[in-house]
Design an enzyme around this catalytic site. Structure first.
Site, short mmCIF file in Angstrom:
data_model
loop_
_atom_site.label_atom_id
_atom_site.label_comp_id
_atom_site.label_asym_id
_atom_site.label_seq_id
_atom_site.Cartn_x
_atom_site.Cartn_y
_atom_site.Cartn_z
N ASP A 133 49.11 -25.80 18.76
CA ASP A 133 49.30 -26.81 17.52
C ASP A 133 49.92 -27.91 18.36
OD1 ASP A 133 50.71 -28.46 15.69
OD2 ASP A 133 50.94 -26.44 14.46
N TYR A 179 56.69 -23.84 12.56
CA TYR A 179 56.71 -24.36 11.48
C TYR A 179 56.87 -23.45 10.41
CZ TYR A 179 55.69 -26.55 6.86
OH TYR A 179 55.69 -26.94 5.82
N ARG A 228 30.54 -31.14 1.05
CA ARG A 228 31.61 -30.11 1.74
C ARG A 228 31.15 -30.02 2.87
NH1 ARG A 228 30.56 -25.28 0.32
NH2 ARG A 228 29.95 -25.41 -1.79
N LYS A 266 51.00 -35.96 10.10
CA LYS A 266 52.08 -36.26 10.78
C LYS A 266 51.95 -37.47 11.88
CE LYS A 266 54.38 -32.99 9.03
NZ LYS A 266 53.43 -32.14 8.24
O1 P1T Z 1 52.14 -29.94 6.01
P1 P1T Z 1 50.72 -29.84 6.66
O2 P1T Z 1 49.68 -30.92 6.88
O3 P1T Z 1 49.85 -28.48 6.14
O4 P1T Z 1 50.83 -29.16 8.19
C1 P1T Z 1 51.45 -28.09 8.65
C2 P1T Z 1 52.42 -27.88 9.88
C3 P1T Z 1 51.37 -27.47 10.88
N1 P1T Z 1 52.10 -27.39 12.07
C4 P1T Z 1 53.20 -28.03 12.66
C5 P1T Z 1 53.88 -28.04 13.67
C6 P1T Z 1 53.93 -28.75 11.21
O5 P1T Z 1 55.14 -29.40 11.68
C7 P1T Z 1 53.32 -28.74 10.03
C8 P1T Z 1 54.21 -29.44 8.63
N2 P1T Z 1 55.32 -29.60 9.08
C9 P1T Z 1 56.26 -30.08 8.39
C10 P1T Z 1 55.83 -30.49 6.90
C11 P1T Z 1 57.76 -30.50 8.75
O6 P1T Z 1 58.42 -31.05 7.87
O7 P1T Z 1 58.05 -29.59 9.66
#
Ligand code: P1T
Length: 393
Positions: free
Chosen positions: A184, A110, A54, A209
């Protein structure tokens, strides 16, 4: 990799943080699928820090160092911490704050980020306060600060309205007010935007992403430049435990190797599709930072080195037409998420931003005819044919 030469991002994406495996000489960092490590002597692990997985895992360490090398533009620079998702990275970073602290957030983020702040960190007992503000309006942004503001949360371009926030100016104001500036960088990736150049303290990504890029991993990362801040984040990473596993870290590191190539094609395809959409009779509006019609086009061209593959557009005919379009594409899959090699299409009001209250969505312009696409790296002529046939339905 051992070199004291300054390397380009194209090289760092492949070699950053990685050395041949000391055990076997394997060129690719192996997947260290282990939960623990033997201690040859009581209290003395074979490799410092590797006591329990961890806290540290060699596959994760290589991935974390590779992302840090890209954001900080040099191997061995900066500190990365990888998490089970983008939201896990965000949750962990938010634990830097204490009850009573205040955060200034871009008004368009988001939907899951908004939900986390609104329903978890602001909820009774957690006591963190948030002010959502249109950061393209610098006066409103500066006015949102309070004496207890500890963090500024910048998403740029924003999700889904693709507003471009001036990193240099917003971060300078955060510094003046003694608040940490977090960016971000999910939509641009370090290939097109490097927030540390503008003085950011923390850069986060949903690795799910573009960084991973193949829609087969959920992962997140936080990168910092300062050692003292890194130590706090590593402490929270091991204490809260929302880590990225070795398999996901390995897949994400493999994805990173083609990040520069993929971003180049996302950008090429994005520019062509945005232009074609903007000339289409069924479309009321196209939002893409690369179009001259974008309100922050000049800023985008200045602070980003590409415009990427994210496009938002409004169809004439509202919800019914939008539903028809998103259901009719064959190559663009109707799905949440973005940034993979394959193209995706979604309806923010019903899907990714459903947790944003209707009145906030209205104020932001996330209306019923609004569609978001993530343009993949397929042949652009096939993508355009797919979209134009769906728009003609
Ligand atoms: O889905 P996750 O890996 O937990 O990430 C969250 C997140 C954080 N910041 C941004 C700018 C994001 O777009 C996202 C996740 N977004 C999507 C799942 C979406 O379809 O916009």
């Amino acid at each position: 990799m051992k070199t004291d030469r300054k390397l380009s991002l194209n090289t760092l994406a492949i070699h950053g943080g990685q050395t041949p495996d000391p055990y076997s000489g394997a060129v690719m960092t192996p997947i260290y699928q282990t939960s623990t490590y033997v201690q040859p002597e009581l209290g003395k692990p074979k490799l410092a820090g590797y006591e329990y997985a961890r806290t540290k895992n060699p596959t994760r360490t290589a991935f974390e160092a590779c992302v840090a090398s890209l954001e900080c533009e040099g191997d061995g620079l900066g500190y990365g911490a990888a998490f089970a998702s983008g939201c896990a990275a965000q949750t962990t970073v938010m634990h830097l704050l204490e009850p009573g602290d205040h955060v200034v957030v871009s008004d368009d983020v988001y939907g899951g980020t908004f939900r986390m702040f609104d329903k978890v960190f602001q909820a009774a007992g957690k006591g963190i306060q948030f002010t959502y503000v249109d950061m393209t309006n610098l006066e409103a942004y500066e006015a949102a600060f309070r004496p207890n503001t500890k963090l500024v949360w910048i998403e740029t371009p924003t999700n889904p309205m693709l507003k471009v926030i001036d990193l240099e100016r917003t971060i300078a104001i955060a510094k003046k007010k003694n608040a940490l500036a977090l960016v971000d960088n999910t939509f641009m990736s370090p290939i097109f935007q490097r927030p540390f150049r503008f003085g950011a303290d923390i850069v986060i990504h949903s690795v799910t992403k573009f960084l991973n890029g193949h829609s087969d991993v959920v992962c997140g990362v936080a990168v910092v430049k300062e050692k003292a801040l890194a130590e706090k984040i590593y402490f929270l990473q091991k204490s809260l435990g929302a880590i990225s596993g070795p398999m996901d870290s390995w897949l994400a590191m493999r994805g990173l190797k083609t990040l520069p190539l993929r971003m180049e094609r996302h950008d090429q395809n994005g520019r062509i599709i945005a232009q074609k959409l903007s000339e289409h009779q069924e479309i009321a509006k196209v939002i893409y930072p690369g179009l001259k019609s974008h309100p922050q086009h000049a800023l985008a061209a200045k602070q980003m080195s590409g415009f990427g593959g994210m496009i938002t557009f409004v169809v004439k005919g509202g919800l019914e037409k939008a539903k028809t379009v998103v259901k009719s594409t064959q190559l663009f899959a109707l799905a949440e998420s973005l940034g993979g090699v394959e193209s995706l299409i979604e309806h923010p009001a019903i899907m990714t931003h459903a947790s944003v209250p209707a009145e906030n969505r209205k104020a932001l312009g996330i209306d019923d005819g609004l569609i978001r696409i993530s343009v993949g790296v397929e042949a652009v002529e096939d993508l355009w044919e797919d979209l134009s046939l769906a728009l003609a339905r």
